[in-house]
Design a protein around this motif. Structure first.
Motif, PDB file in Angstrom:
ATOM      1  N   GLU A  11      40.087 -36.896 -15.491  1.00  0.00           N
ATOM      2  CA  GLU A  11      39.434 -36.169 -14.412  1.00  0.00           C
ATOM      3  C   GLU A  11      40.466 -36.081 -13.283  1.00  0.00           C
ATOM      4  O   GLU A  11      40.974 -37.111 -12.826  1.00  0.00           O
ATOM      5  CB  GLU A  11      38.183 -36.943 -13.970  1.00  0.00           C
ATOM      6  CG  GLU A  11      37.280 -36.206 -13.032  1.00  0.00           C
ATOM      7  CD  GLU A  11      36.290 -35.229 -13.711  1.00  0.00           C
ATOM      8  OE1 GLU A  11      36.329 -35.038 -14.937  1.00  0.00           O
ATOM      9  OE2 GLU A  11      35.492 -34.652 -12.965  1.00  0.00           O
ATOM     10  N   MET A  38      29.281 -42.967 -15.938  1.00  0.00           N
ATOM     11  CA  MET A  38      29.183 -42.491 -17.317  1.00  0.00           C
ATOM     12  C   MET A  38      29.034 -43.756 -18.147  1.00  0.00           C
ATOM     13  O   MET A  38      29.845 -44.688 -18.012  1.00  0.00           O
ATOM     14  CB  MET A  38      30.460 -41.784 -17.757  1.00  0.00           C
ATOM     15  CG  MET A  38      30.755 -40.506 -17.028  1.00  0.00           C
ATOM     16  SD  MET A  38      29.610 -39.173 -17.381  1.00  0.00           S
ATOM     17  CE  MET A  38      30.126 -38.702 -19.001  1.00  0.00           C
ATOM     18  N   TRP A  48      27.107 -40.907 -25.047  1.00  0.00           N
ATOM     19  CA  TRP A  48      27.514 -40.918 -23.650  1.00  0.00           C
ATOM     20  C   TRP A  48      26.315 -40.527 -22.792  1.00  0.00           C
ATOM     21  O   TRP A  48      25.643 -39.540 -23.094  1.00  0.00           O
ATOM     22  CB  TRP A  48      28.602 -39.875 -23.374  1.00  0.00           C
ATOM     23  CG  TRP A  48      29.973 -40.188 -23.863  1.00  0.00           C
ATOM     24  CD1 TRP A  48      30.360 -41.196 -24.692  1.00  0.00           C
ATOM     25  CD2 TRP A  48      31.168 -39.449 -23.534  1.00  0.00           C
ATOM     26  NE1 TRP A  48      31.705 -41.126 -24.916  1.00  0.00           N
ATOM     27  CE2 TRP A  48      32.227 -40.071 -24.216  1.00  0.00           C
ATOM     28  CE3 TRP A  48      31.440 -38.335 -22.749  1.00  0.00           C
ATOM     29  CZ2 TRP A  48      33.548 -39.618 -24.136  1.00  0.00           C
ATOM     30  CZ3 TRP A  48      32.752 -37.876 -22.664  1.00  0.00           C
ATOM     31  CH2 TRP A  48      33.785 -38.519 -23.339  1.00  0.00           C
ATOM     32  N   LYS A 104      23.424 -40.529 -12.336  1.00  0.00           N
ATOM     33  CA  LYS A 104      23.842 -40.227 -10.966  1.00  0.00           C
ATOM     34  C   LYS A 104      22.870 -40.903 -10.033  1.00  0.00           C
ATOM     35  O   LYS A 104      21.695 -41.051 -10.362  1.00  0.00           O
ATOM     36  CB  LYS A 104      23.820 -38.717 -10.718  1.00  0.00           C
ATOM     37  CG  LYS A 104      24.872 -37.952 -11.476  1.00  0.00           C
ATOM     38  CD  LYS A 104      25.028 -36.562 -10.870  1.00  0.00           C
ATOM     39  CE  LYS A 104      25.645 -35.598 -11.855  1.00  0.00           C
ATOM     40  NZ  LYS A 104      25.686 -34.228 -11.355  1.00  0.00           N
ATOM     41  N   ARG A 159      21.745 -36.981 -19.766  1.00  0.00           N
ATOM     42  CA  ARG A 159      21.545 -37.696 -18.507  1.00  0.00           C
ATOM     43  C   ARG A 159      20.384 -38.681 -18.600  1.00  0.00           C
ATOM     44  O   ARG A 159      19.455 -38.489 -19.374  1.00  0.00           O
ATOM     45  CB  ARG A 159      21.329 -36.726 -17.365  1.00  0.00           C
ATOM     46  CG  ARG A 159      20.025 -35.970 -17.428  1.00  0.00           C
ATOM     47  CD  ARG A 159      19.822 -35.193 -16.156  1.00  0.00           C
ATOM     48  NE  ARG A 159      20.419 -33.866 -16.243  1.00  0.00           N
ATOM     49  CZ  ARG A 159      20.460 -33.025 -15.224  1.00  0.00           C
ATOM     50  NH1 ARG A 159      20.005 -33.357 -14.052  1.00  0.00           N
ATOM     51  NH2 ARG A 159      20.982 -31.836 -15.368  1.00  0.00           N
ATOM     52  N   ASP A 213      34.105 -37.115  -9.376  1.00  0.00           N
ATOM     53  CA  ASP A 213      33.663 -35.760  -9.052  1.00  0.00           C
ATOM     54  C   ASP A 213      34.867 -34.839  -8.897  1.00  0.00           C
ATOM     55  O   ASP A 213      35.249 -34.462  -7.798  1.00  0.00           O
ATOM     56  CB  ASP A 213      32.859 -35.817  -7.740  1.00  0.00           C
ATOM     57  CG  ASP A 213      32.214 -34.475  -7.418  1.00  0.00           C
ATOM     58  OD1 ASP A 213      32.112 -33.628  -8.320  1.00  0.00           O
ATOM     59  OD2 ASP A 213      31.822 -34.286  -6.255  1.00  0.00           O
ATOM     60  N   LYS A 232      24.998 -39.938 -18.590  1.00  0.00           N
ATOM     61  CA  LYS A 232      25.426 -39.936 -17.188  1.00  0.00           C
ATOM     62  C   LYS A 232      24.276 -40.401 -16.311  1.00  0.00           C
ATOM     63  O   LYS A 232      23.123 -40.034 -16.555  1.00  0.00           O
ATOM     64  CB  LYS A 232      25.952 -38.566 -16.770  1.00  0.00           C
ATOM     65  CG  LYS A 232      25.035 -37.436 -17.063  1.00  0.00           C
ATOM     66  CD  LYS A 232      25.709 -36.090 -16.782  1.00  0.00           C
ATOM     67  CE  LYS A 232      24.823 -34.969 -17.277  1.00  0.00           C
ATOM     68  NZ  LYS A 232      25.414 -33.666 -17.314  1.00  0.00           N
ATOM     69  N   LYS A 259      31.868 -42.127 -12.696  1.00  0.00           N
ATOM     70  CA  LYS A 259      31.806 -40.687 -12.955  1.00  0.00           C
ATOM     71  C   LYS A 259      32.442 -39.993 -11.760  1.00  0.00           C
ATOM     72  O   LYS A 259      31.841 -39.887 -10.696  1.00  0.00           O
ATOM     73  CB  LYS A 259      30.357 -40.215 -13.138  1.00  0.00           C
ATOM     74  CG  LYS A 259      30.282 -38.738 -13.500  1.00  0.00           C
ATOM     75  CD  LYS A 259      28.853 -38.302 -13.710  1.00  0.00           C
ATOM     76  CE  LYS A 259      28.763 -36.919 -14.325  1.00  0.00           C
ATOM     77  NZ  LYS A 259      29.426 -35.872 -13.526  1.00  0.00           N
ATOM     78  N   SER A 315      32.631 -41.547  -5.768  1.00  0.00           N
ATOM     79  CA  SER A 315      32.293 -40.920  -7.051  1.00  0.00           C
ATOM     80  C   SER A 315      30.810 -40.576  -7.090  1.00  0.00           C
ATOM     81  O   SER A 315      30.051 -40.966  -6.218  1.00  0.00           O
ATOM     82  CB  SER A 315      32.634 -41.869  -8.202  1.00  0.00           C
ATOM     83  OG  SER A 315      34.003 -42.152  -8.158  1.00  0.00           O
ATOM     84  N   ARG A 365      37.574 -31.736 -15.057  1.00  0.00           N
ATOM     85  CA  ARG A 365      37.984 -32.333 -16.325  1.00  0.00           C
ATOM     86  C   ARG A 365      39.236 -31.622 -16.833  1.00  0.00           C
ATOM     87  O   ARG A 365      39.266 -30.398 -16.863  1.00  0.00           O
ATOM     88  CB  ARG A 365      36.848 -32.160 -17.326  1.00  0.00           C
ATOM     89  CG  ARG A 365      37.051 -32.884 -18.635  1.00  0.00           C
ATOM     90  CD  ARG A 365      35.785 -32.753 -19.452  1.00  0.00           C
ATOM     91  NE  ARG A 365      35.789 -33.619 -20.599  1.00  0.00           N
ATOM     92  CZ  ARG A 365      34.685 -33.980 -21.248  1.00  0.00           C
ATOM     93  NH1 ARG A 365      33.503 -33.574 -20.838  1.00  0.00           N
ATOM     94  NH2 ARG A 365      34.747 -34.755 -22.298  1.00  0.00           N
TER      95      ARG A 365
END
Ligand code: AMP
Length: 588
Positions: A302, A404, A421, A425, A232, A254, A423, A252, A400, A257
């Motif tokens: 997702e 990502m 990768w 938020k 993150r 919610d 994330k 990203k 969302s 997955r």
């Protein structure tokens, strides 16, 4: 292979908490194991019969086991129950009882690992009205021929109470040492495990084909691949520092997955924790073959609950209504979803893992034909803070969680969390109290309204370097009565008699748990602590980090493994981040 060899190893392993010793015992055990038995040994060590994704569960109730012990010992169930109550462990109680019995009878047979495994497998497969009696017969026939020590481990495996504390990494270390002479050769084993999620199969391959065979290990359609995870970041600035000049930003979402395996009309779905979740999504099973333009594919998506009228994304909790065994059709129509694809891992017989992100995305867009149900996750290429911010705003406005961020030229790293990768938020920015996913390691009994349940939980973060769970706080707020009941039920299956060796805690809980359950926590601050063990010595010698005023958010993260919980590195980053924000504020 004699079962006594396994039982003696298990006995030694149960008595130690040291990873090096555990590894050594495993190496000795593997060296005594014939090639064709090794996979079964590896499953049994993990208290399983087959890899998790096959969903084969032993599920023998204590009552039934007690009846079986009674049948083979001739001792009444009442006396067995008493002995069980005293020792707290049915395996141990059985050992004592059977020890008394063996003084008067002769053992006639040497039981083998093969026989125990086959019998357990039959037990797991039994269904229907007469199954209980049949199960009891099978169990007592094994116990009849077993020594007390063997009986104790047969029962522990059956009841799911074998708690060795051996992590997969430790098993892989031991396999590398036993078959190649050096721990250095673990990498190919890890890769094979990451693409197959089947440690038994990996063990069988190294035993029969050597390290070369493991290196040639390939993806198998309908066996789940361990997912790639993201680190993150707290700000657009930090993202740019880590990602370079140009990278992909995706919404990203919610939701849940899902790893979608498709071959023509056949579709199988796996969750992030690699359980087969096909039964919860009959709509995906039905509609996906139409949207996938390939003979075979493994895709990642997702699944997100939507508002059917506006098409807006709804939060994760809405999806949990689908976690039911019955009347799933009703849930499907009440809680409609879309499936939003973001990666492709396998295409028409070939792995895509080594391809760069941008190539995989191109292929994904070619193979998934978008419609009302199947979508591509929105993606854009971004170059600077403004572009990230704009994309982030759009993502949040669509319902969302954030973004990502993905490096364009990097492969898919199955089973690992890295910097490829990230994330981001929204709430991470300039916030002291970020949410953390923590592992429940222990509990304290409640008082008053909470009598008979757990009033306070002891939580841990994950230390990746030592593969341990380090205590970080006690939490007693945020629990409604309903949550208390639910948690008590879930946790009662995870109680252990002694503290799991992977738990690092100075605080003594009333009950210890197998470190498995992950819950979401918010807190007001991270502080230095003389008691808690998270990130010990990292900021100051002899001090760990702890959460201040932690509160349960109501999210039980069923889709996460304990190893997916917040890591100590993340905790350190949050601690440093809050210092920086406080400092910046004081300058304003
Ligand atoms: P977290 O659970 O907070 O660690 O975030 C990782 C999760 O975000 C993944 O396991 C996915 O379920 C989810 N996710 C949502 N959108 C994406 C995306 N575009 N790419 C990858 N993962 C995503």
């Amino acid at each position: 292979m004699k079962f006594s060899i396994l039982a003696e190893s298990l006995n030694k392993m149960e008595k130690t908490a040291k990873r090096l010793e555990l590894t050594q015992y495993l190496v000795e055990l593997f060296e005594k194991t014939p090639q064709d038995v090794i996979s079964r040994i590896v499953y049994l060590l993990q208290g399983k019969l087959r890899p998790d994704f096959e969903g084969i569960e032993l599920g023998v109730a204590e009552k039934l086991a007690i009846r079986a012990i009674s049948k083979s010992s001739g001792i009444t169930t009442k006396r067995i129950e008493e002995a069980y109550r005293k020792s707290g462990d049915l395996g141990q109680a059985a050992t004592k009882i059977l020890e008394q019995k063996t003084q008067t009878t002769f053992l006639v047979e040497n039981i083998t690992v093969e026989r125990v495994y086959e019998t357990l497998f039959k037990i797991a497969r039994l269904e229907g009205s007469r199954s209980q009696d049949m199960k009891m017969k099978y169990i007592s026939s094994l116990l009849n021929d077993a020594t007390p020590l063997e009986a104790s481990y047969i029962l522990k495996i059956l009841l799911g109470t074998l708690r060795l504390g051996v992590a997969e990494n430790t098993v892989m270390d031991a396999l590398a040492i036993a078959y190649t002479g050096s721990k250095e050769n673990r990498k190919p084993l890890e890769h094979a495990y990451n693409v197959s999620s089947d440690l038994g199969k990996v063990a069988e391959t190294i035993a029969s084909k050597g390290i070369k065979g493991v290196e040639e290990f390939e993806i198998i359609l309908f066996n789940p691949i361990r997912p790639m995870l993201a680190d993150r970041v707290k700000s657009e600035e930090e993202a740019i520092e880590k990602m370079g000049i140009e990278f992909a930003a995706e919404y990203k979402l919610d939701g849940e997955r899902v790893q979608v395996h498709v071959e023509k009309e056949k579709v199988v779905l796996f969750s992030r924790s690699l359980e087969n979740i096909s039964e919860y999504y009959p709509d995906i099973i039905e509609k996906i073959p139409n949207a996938v333009l390939a003979d075979q594919a493994i895709l990642e998506a997702e699944a997100v609950a939507i508002n059917e009228n506006t098409g807006e994304f709804l939060p994760f909790q809405e999806l949990m209504h689908r976690r039911r065994k019955y009347k799933i059709e009703k849930a499907v129509s009440q809680y409609p979803i879309t499936v939003n694809f973001f990666d492709i891992l396998y295409h028409n017989g070939k792995s895509c893992l080594e391809q760069e992100y941008k190539e995989r995305r191109k292929l994904l867009e070619k193979i998934i034909k978008e419609d009302e149900f199947a979508k591509h996750v929105p993606m854009g290429i971004v170059k600077n803070q403004n572009e990230i911010q704009e994309f982030l705003e759009n993502s949040i406005n669509s319902g969302s969680e954030g973004l990502m961020l993905k490096m364009l030229d990097k492969p898919y790293q199955a089973g690992s969390r890295g910097n490829y990768w990230l994330k981001l938020k929204r709430e991470y920015q300039n916030e002291l109290g970020d949410s953390l996913d923590l592992v429940v390691i222990g509990a304290f009994f409640g008082k008053g309204r909470r009598t008979g349940r757990y009033g306070t939980l002891l939580l841990a973060s994950y230390d990746e370097d030592t593969d341990t769970f380090t205590s970080i706080c006690k939490v007693g707020t945020g629990f409604t009565d309903e949550y208390l009941d639910q948690l008590y039920q879930i946790l009662s299956d995870k109680v252990t008699i002694k503290k799991n060796p992977r738990i690092d805690s100075e605080m003594e809980a009333d009950v210890w748990f197998e470190p498995e359950l992950v819950i979401e926590i918010v807190a007001s601050e991270i502080t230095l602590s003389p008691i808690h063990k998270a990130a010990k010595d990292a900021i100051r010698k002899d001090a760990g980090l702890a959460l201040r005023f932690p509160k349960f958010t109501g999210k039980i993260r069923v889709e996460k493994f304990a190893e997916d919980a917040s890591t100590n590195e993340e905790v350190i980053a949050l601690y440093k981040g809050q210092k920086k924000v406080a400092h910046d504020k004081s300058l304003m």
